[in-house]
Design a protein around this motif. Structure first.
Motif, PDB file in Angstrom:
ATOM      1  N   CYS A  26       0.361  -1.242  -0.328  1.00 25.87           N
ATOM      2  CA  CYS A  26      -0.014  -0.055   0.052  1.00 25.87           C
ATOM      3  C   CYS A  26       0.587   1.363  -0.026  1.00 25.87           C
ATOM      4  CB  CYS A  26      -0.500  -0.032   1.385  1.00 25.87           C
ATOM      5  SG  CYS A  26      -2.470   1.506   0.953  1.00 25.87           S
ATOM      6  N   ARG A  29      -0.829   5.414   2.671  1.00 25.68           N
ATOM      7  CA  ARG A  29       0.027   5.566   3.824  1.00 25.68           C
ATOM      8  C   ARG A  29      -1.391   5.864   4.894  1.00 25.68           C
ATOM      9  NH1 ARG A  29       5.734   3.817   2.895  1.00 25.68           N
ATOM     10  NH2 ARG A  29       4.876   2.329   1.717  1.00 25.68           N
ATOM     11  N   CYS A  30      -2.367   6.148   4.553  1.00 26.79           N
ATOM     12  CA  CYS A  30      -3.416   7.239   6.194  1.00 26.79           C
ATOM     13  C   CYS A  30      -2.289   7.298   7.434  1.00 26.79           C
ATOM     14  CB  CYS A  30      -3.992   6.025   6.125  1.00 26.79           C
ATOM     15  SG  CYS A  30      -5.154   5.553   4.812  1.00 26.79           S
ATOM     16  N   CYS A  33      -4.272   4.808   9.896  1.00 26.69           N
ATOM     17  CA  CYS A  33      -4.246   2.764   9.866  1.00 26.69           C
ATOM     18  C   CYS A  33      -3.908   1.442  10.074  1.00 26.69           C
ATOM     19  CB  CYS A  33      -2.880   2.315   8.305  1.00 26.69           C
ATOM     20  SG  CYS A  33      -2.998   1.522   7.847  1.00 26.69           S
ATOM     21  N   TRP A  39       1.901  -2.462   4.495  1.00 26.59           N
ATOM     22  CA  TRP A  39       2.354  -1.344   3.561  1.00 26.59           C
ATOM     23  C   TRP A  39       3.526  -2.642   2.372  1.00 26.59           C
ATOM     24  CZ3 TRP A  39       2.859   3.485   6.581  1.00 26.59           C
ATOM     25  CH2 TRP A  39       1.552   4.098   6.789  1.00 26.59           C
ATOM     26  N   GLY A  69      -4.000  -3.738   3.517  1.00 27.86           N
ATOM     27  CA  GLY A  69      -3.128  -3.392   2.009  1.00 27.86           C
ATOM     28  C   GLY A  69      -4.530  -2.122   0.722  1.00 27.86           C
TER      29      GLY A  69
HETATM   30 FE1  SF4 Z   1      -5.019   3.720   3.952  1.00 29.05          FE
HETATM   31 FE2  SF4 Z   1      -6.066   1.144   3.572  1.00 29.05          FE
HETATM   32 FE3  SF4 Z   1      -3.485   2.019   3.146  1.00 29.05          FE
HETATM   33 FE4  SF4 Z   1      -4.086   1.129   5.874  1.00 29.05          FE
HETATM   34  S1  SF4 Z   1      -3.438  -0.037   3.958  1.00 29.05           S
HETATM   35  S2  SF4 Z   1      -2.712   3.058   4.207  1.00 29.05           S
HETATM   36  S3  SF4 Z   1      -6.295   2.324   5.964  1.00 29.05           S
HETATM   37  S4  SF4 Z   1      -5.821   2.569   2.488  1.00 29.05           S
END
Ligand code: SF4
Length: 193
Positions: A26, A29-30, A33, A39, A69
Motif C-alpha cells: 500500500c 499511507r493513511c 491505518c 504496506w 493494503g
Molecule cells: Fe490507508 Fe488502507 Fe493503505 Fe492502510 S491499507 S494506508 S487504511 S489505504
C-alpha cells in the motif's frame, strides 16, 4: 499478507460471513491505518491463487472480500476469475488509488486524502464508505457522493481511535443528511479480525 474466514464488520455486507483475502502492498499511507504491516509487499511471502481459492472454498463462505493494503496496486484478473470459477462472490475493498482490474460482484470505494483516487473508480462503486477522522471529512465525503452513480450506497464510518469524538457528529450529520448511513466496525466490538 493473510487470509481468514470471519464476519464482514463494515458497510453494506456488515454481519455476513466472508472469507477475507488481504493483499500486501500500500502506497496510500493513511496516518490512522490499522494494518501498517501490509504496506511493504516484500515483507510477505507470495502465495498461489490456487491455494487461497481452495481455502476460501473449503471454508464454506459464499463471499470473498479482497482487501489490503491497497489491492488495486495489483492486477486482479486471475484472482477474481479463479474465485468466480469456484462459485464465490467477489467483493473489493479499495481506496481507489489505481484503476480497478478484475471481475467484481461488489465494489466498496473508500477514498483516502493521503492519495487521491483514480477518477475512473467512483462510477464503478456499489458502495461509498468514507472514514471520518476530522469534521472536514464530511465535505470530503460529499465531494465523492457527487461522483458515484445513483444506486451507490453511502456510508460514513467513524475512524476507530476517534469514535468517541466523531460518533456524535456523525449521528447529527446523518439525521440532517439522510442519504447517508452510519457504518460501524462491528468486528472490533466482537473482537474478531
Ligand atoms: Fe490507508 Fe488502507 Fe493503505 Fe492502510 S491499507 S494506508 S487504511 S489505504
Amino acid at each position: 499478507m493473510e487470509d481468514f474466514y470471519t464476519i464482514q464488520g463494515e458497510g453494506f455486507h456488515q454481519g455476513r460471513a466472508a472469507y477475507f483475502i488481504r493483499l500486501a502492498g500500500c502506497e496510500v499511507r493513511c496516518v490512522w491505518c490499522d494494518v501498517k504491516d501490509s504496506w511493504n509487499a516484500n515483507d510477505h511471502p507470495k502465495v498461489s491463487i490456487e491455494s487461497i481459492v481452495a481455502k476460501a472454498k473449503a471454508s464454506g463462505t459464499e463471499i470473498c472480500v479482497v482487501t489490503g493494503g491497497e489491492p488495486t496496486m495489483h492486477n486482479l484478473e486471475a484472482l477474481t476469475q479463479a474465485l468466480k470459477s469456484a462459485g464465490l462472490k467477489t467483493n473489493l475493498e479499495t481506496s481507489g488509488a489505481y484503476p480497478i482490474t478484475g471481475t467484481w460482484d461488489w465494489i466498496c470505494f473508500s477514498p483516502k486524502k493521503f492519495k487521491h483516487p483514480h477518477p475512473s473508480v467512483a462510477q464503478q462503486a456499489n458502495e461509498l464508505k468514507v472514514v471520518v477522522f476530522h469534521k472536514t471529512d464530511f465535505a470530503w465525503a460529499e465531494e465523492f457522493a457527487q461522483q458515484v452513480n445513483a444506486t451507490c450506497k453511502l456510508y460514513l464510518q467513524p475512524e476507530w481511535s476517534k469514535e468517541e469524538d466523531v460518533l456524535p457528529q456523525l449521528i447529527a450529520y446523518v439525521k440532517a443528511n439522510p442519504k447517508w448511513q452510519i457504518s460501524l466496525q462491528v468486528h472490533k466490538y466482537m473482537n474478531i479480525p
